[in-house]
Design a protein around this motif. Sequence first.
Motif, PDB file in Angstrom:
ATOM      1  N   LEU A  20     -37.682   3.444 -23.424  1.00 45.42           N
ATOM      2  CA  LEU A  20     -36.912   2.151 -22.149  1.00 45.42           C
ATOM      3  C   LEU A  20     -37.727   1.259 -21.745  1.00 45.42           C
ATOM      4  CD1 LEU A  20     -34.206   4.232 -20.319  1.00 45.42           C
ATOM      5  CD2 LEU A  20     -33.691   2.785 -22.503  1.00 45.42           C
ATOM      6  N   HIS A  21     -38.006   0.667 -21.474  1.00 48.04           N
ATOM      7  CA  HIS A  21     -39.387  -0.916 -21.359  1.00 48.04           C
ATOM      8  C   HIS A  21     -38.571  -1.465 -20.306  1.00 48.04           C
ATOM      9  CE1 HIS A  21     -42.606  -3.752 -21.993  1.00 48.04           C
ATOM     10  NE2 HIS A  21     -43.457  -3.278 -21.343  1.00 48.04           N
ATOM     11  N   TYR A  22     -39.936  -1.536 -19.238  1.00 46.97           N
ATOM     12  CA  TYR A  22     -39.354  -2.425 -17.915  1.00 46.97           C
ATOM     13  C   TYR A  22     -40.583  -2.790 -17.188  1.00 46.97           C
ATOM     14  CZ  TYR A  22     -35.971   1.575 -17.087  1.00 46.97           C
ATOM     15  OH  TYR A  22     -34.969   2.817 -17.449  1.00 46.97           O
ATOM     16  N   PRO A  23     -40.468  -4.625 -18.629  1.00 51.37           N
ATOM     17  CA  PRO A  23     -41.862  -5.024 -18.391  1.00 51.37           C
ATOM     18  C   PRO A  23     -41.740  -5.762 -17.073  1.00 51.37           C
ATOM     19  CG  PRO A  23     -40.352  -5.723 -20.067  1.00 51.37           C
ATOM     20  CD  PRO A  23     -39.692  -4.584 -19.208  1.00 51.37           C
ATOM     21  N   SER A  24     -40.508  -6.488 -16.570  1.00 46.70           N
ATOM     22  CA  SER A  24     -40.157  -7.081 -15.484  1.00 46.70           C
ATOM     23  C   SER A  24     -39.696  -6.504 -14.583  1.00 46.70           C
ATOM     24  CB  SER A  24     -39.851  -8.362 -16.038  1.00 46.70           C
ATOM     25  OG  SER A  24     -40.618  -9.814 -16.764  1.00 46.70           O
ATOM     26  N   CYS A  25     -40.226  -6.318 -12.996  1.00 45.74           N
ATOM     27  CA  CYS A  25     -39.815  -4.835 -12.349  1.00 45.74           C
ATOM     28  C   CYS A  25     -39.141  -6.477 -10.827  1.00 45.74           C
ATOM     29  CB  CYS A  25     -40.428  -3.835 -11.902  1.00 45.74           C
ATOM     30  SG  CYS A  25     -40.170  -2.613 -12.987  1.00 45.74           S
ATOM     31  N   ASN A  26     -40.301  -7.152 -10.955  1.00 48.32           N
ATOM     32  CA  ASN A  26     -40.100  -8.120  -9.837  1.00 48.32           C
ATOM     33  C   ASN A  26     -40.948  -9.239 -10.486  1.00 48.32           C
ATOM     34  OD1 ASN A  26     -42.569  -7.026  -8.640  1.00 48.32           O
ATOM     35  ND2 ASN A  26     -41.559  -5.622  -7.784  1.00 48.32           N
ATOM     36  N   ILE A  27     -40.777 -10.276  -9.717  1.00 48.87           N
ATOM     37  CA  ILE A  27     -41.477 -11.435  -9.103  1.00 48.87           C
ATOM     38  C   ILE A  27     -43.089 -10.841  -9.165  1.00 48.87           C
ATOM     39  CG2 ILE A  27     -42.156 -13.276  -8.708  1.00 48.87           C
ATOM     40  CD1 ILE A  27     -39.948 -13.449  -9.760  1.00 48.87           C
ATOM     41  N   GLN A  28     -43.006 -10.695  -7.955  1.00 47.68           N
ATOM     42  CA  GLN A  28     -45.300  -9.906  -7.810  1.00 47.68           C
ATOM     43  C   GLN A  28     -45.659  -9.843  -8.796  1.00 47.68           C
ATOM     44  OE1 GLN A  28     -42.185  -9.648  -5.689  1.00 47.68           O
ATOM     45  NE2 GLN A  28     -43.143 -11.065  -4.000  1.00 47.68           N
ATOM     46  N   GLU A  29     -44.784  -8.263  -9.572  1.00 42.29           N
ATOM     47  CA  GLU A  29     -45.759  -7.618 -10.842  1.00 42.29           C
ATOM     48  C   GLU A  29     -45.128  -8.368 -11.749  1.00 42.29           C
ATOM     49  OE1 GLU A  29     -43.743  -3.662 -11.126  1.00 42.29           O
ATOM     50  OE2 GLU A  29     -44.371  -3.300  -8.520  1.00 42.29           O
ATOM     51  N   THR A  30     -44.573  -9.026 -11.928  1.00 40.48           N
ATOM     52  CA  THR A  30     -44.418 -10.280 -13.691  1.00 40.48           C
ATOM     53  C   THR A  30     -46.122 -11.130 -13.413  1.00 40.48           C
ATOM     54  OG1 THR A  30     -42.129 -10.139 -13.639  1.00 40.48           O
ATOM     55  CG2 THR A  30     -43.073 -12.001 -14.507  1.00 40.48           C
ATOM     56  N   ILE A  31     -45.862 -11.386 -12.307  1.00 41.85           N
ATOM     57  CA  ILE A  31     -47.153 -12.874 -12.207  1.00 41.85           C
ATOM     58  C   ILE A  31     -48.447 -11.906 -12.241  1.00 41.85           C
ATOM     59  CG2 ILE A  31     -48.250 -13.822  -9.864  1.00 41.85           C
ATOM     60  CD1 ILE A  31     -46.198 -14.659  -8.737  1.00 41.85           C
ATOM     61  N   LYS A  32     -48.085 -10.472 -11.403  1.00 40.93           N
ATOM     62  CA  LYS A  32     -50.157 -10.045 -11.368  1.00 40.93           C
ATOM     63  C   LYS A  32     -49.495  -9.246 -13.058  1.00 40.93           C
ATOM     64  CE  LYS A  32     -49.302  -5.297 -10.874  1.00 40.93           C
ATOM     65  NZ  LYS A  32     -49.055  -4.440  -9.933  1.00 40.93           N
ATOM     66  N   ARG A  33     -48.996  -9.232 -13.613  1.00 40.80           N
ATOM     67  CA  ARG A  33     -49.133  -8.934 -15.259  1.00 40.80           C
ATOM     68  C   ARG A  33     -49.884  -9.756 -15.753  1.00 40.80           C
ATOM     69  NH1 ARG A  33     -46.222  -5.314 -19.264  1.00 40.80           N
ATOM     70  NH2 ARG A  33     -45.505  -4.120 -17.319  1.00 40.80           N
ATOM     71  N   ALA A  34     -49.184 -11.086 -15.895  1.00 42.28           N
ATOM     72  CA  ALA A  34     -49.279 -12.396 -15.994  1.00 42.28           C
ATOM     73  C   ALA A  34     -50.913 -12.643 -15.949  1.00 42.28           C
ATOM     74  CB  ALA A  34     -48.692 -13.617 -15.850  1.00 42.28           C
ATOM     75  N   LYS A  35     -51.571 -12.720 -15.131  1.00 40.75           N
ATOM     76  CA  LYS A  35     -52.888 -13.192 -14.409  1.00 40.75           C
ATOM     77  C   LYS A  35     -53.655 -12.179 -14.802  1.00 40.75           C
ATOM     78  CE  LYS A  35     -52.383 -15.052 -10.164  1.00 40.75           C
ATOM     79  NZ  LYS A  35     -52.575 -14.967  -8.612  1.00 40.75           N
ATOM     80  N   GLN A  36     -53.392 -11.117 -15.984  1.00 40.99           N
ATOM     81  CA  GLN A  36     -54.249  -9.986 -16.584  1.00 40.99           C
ATOM     82  C   GLN A  36     -54.819 -10.373 -18.254  1.00 40.99           C
ATOM     83  OE1 GLN A  36     -51.902  -6.178 -17.843  1.00 40.99           O
ATOM     84  NE2 GLN A  36     -52.514  -5.909 -15.456  1.00 40.99           N
ATOM     85  N   TYR A  37     -53.842 -11.713 -18.454  1.00 40.38           N
ATOM     86  CA  TYR A  37     -53.674 -12.131 -19.554  1.00 40.38           C
ATOM     87  C   TYR A  37     -54.478 -13.797 -19.610  1.00 40.38           C
ATOM     88  CZ  TYR A  37     -51.004  -8.963 -21.226  1.00 40.38           C
ATOM     89  OH  TYR A  37     -50.013  -7.772 -21.950  1.00 40.38           O
ATOM     90  N   GLY A  38     -55.098 -14.550 -18.007  1.00 44.49           N
ATOM     91  CA  GLY A  38     -55.293 -15.410 -18.077  1.00 44.49           C
ATOM     92  C   GLY A  38     -55.242 -16.233 -16.879  1.00 44.49           C
ATOM     93  N   ASN A  39     -55.907 -16.595 -16.266  1.00 41.28           N
ATOM     94  CA  ASN A  39     -56.333 -17.557 -14.911  1.00 41.28           C
ATOM     95  C   ASN A  39     -54.907 -18.350 -14.537  1.00 41.28           C
ATOM     96  OD1 ASN A  39     -57.274 -17.950 -12.953  1.00 41.28           O
ATOM     97  ND2 ASN A  39     -58.581 -19.764 -13.203  1.00 41.28           N
ATOM     98  N   PHE A  40     -53.981 -17.862 -14.573  1.00 44.65           N
ATOM     99  CA  PHE A  40     -52.724 -18.878 -14.141  1.00 44.65           C
ATOM    100  C   PHE A  40     -52.858 -18.787 -12.590  1.00 44.65           C
ATOM    101  CE2 PHE A  40     -51.976 -16.640 -18.094  1.00 44.65           C
ATOM    102  CZ  PHE A  40     -51.820 -17.725 -18.977  1.00 44.65           C
ATOM    103  N   GLN A  41     -52.096 -19.918 -12.128  1.00 42.14           N
ATOM    104  CA  GLN A  41     -51.386 -19.543 -11.003  1.00 42.14           C
ATOM    105  C   GLN A  41     -50.136 -19.200 -10.291  1.00 42.14           C
ATOM    106  OE1 GLN A  41     -54.284 -21.275  -8.715  1.00 42.14           O
ATOM    107  NE2 GLN A  41     -55.139 -21.591 -10.071  1.00 42.14           N
ATOM    108  N   ASP A  42     -50.387 -19.050  -9.366  1.00 43.51           N
ATOM    109  CA  ASP A  42     -48.914 -18.692  -8.441  1.00 43.51           C
ATOM    110  C   ASP A  42     -47.680 -19.175  -9.205  1.00 43.51           C
ATOM    111  OD1 ASP A  42     -50.510 -16.174  -7.775  1.00 43.51           O
ATOM    112  OD2 ASP A  42     -49.993 -16.866  -5.879  1.00 43.51           O
ATOM    113  N   ASN A  43     -47.469 -20.364  -9.136  1.00 47.22           N
ATOM    114  CA  ASN A  43     -46.461 -21.159  -9.397  1.00 47.22           C
ATOM    115  C   ASN A  43     -45.881 -21.082 -10.951  1.00 47.22           C
ATOM    116  OD1 ASN A  43     -48.656 -22.747  -9.639  1.00 47.22           O
ATOM    117  ND2 ASN A  43     -47.583 -24.021  -8.665  1.00 47.22           N
TER     118      ASN A  43
END
Length: 216
Positions: A193-216
């Motif tokens: 069972l894979h839980y890739p998106s537990c909440n907004i904060q962790e989703t943003i944190k994960r995205a920033k590992q792949y590029g210099n994305f802004q929070d919005n």
Amino acid sequence: KRPKVCLVSLVKDPHQFQTWLDHNSNFVDKFYIFVDEDSEELKGWHPNLVVTRNWKDRLGFKWDHAKDEPANRNEKQRLAFEEAQRMAQRDGFQYIIHIDSDELLWGRDPMEVFRQYPDASVFHMKNEELAPDREDYFDCFKEGRKFHSDPRRYTAYGNCKAAGRVGRAEWHGPHFMKGQVSQEISPDDLRVLHYPSCNIQETIKRAKQYGNFQDN
């Protein structure tokens, strides 16, 4: 004598690590955990937990600036898996499972499942993905109840996870192992069972590992 099963994982700021340990301890006999950030304090404990720090130089990891972050992480996972397999051989384990800190095992006892196939050297387990019904899970392992089983609906991977017989399995990426005989495991017996998106904060944190994305 009951065969023993171990689990290896490379972790970095894991979500609800204690819950992850408590649940997966129902399926494995020992955890070989490799901490990605040497100074990180893990918020979890288990009597069968073995934590390895300061391992990158010793195992020969060098950050390759020509590769992206996922490719470098895959190299770290390979080194961690190979070291864990050596540790598992030393400790007398028969089977080794590789999953991440946002994944749970689900189903029957892996030992009972794997030893149904005495000729197999590697095993392939299907995965399902959390279908979040809100954006603010505190502990998605306990609170998330809905899952997609069709990989076409996943936001992350759908190519499963692997396990192997200690000493007879080789690393072949984060989702596969190489061995003389490969065995597909029925999801009715054992799945991930894979839980890739537990909440907004962790989703943003994960995205920033792949590029210099802004929070919005």
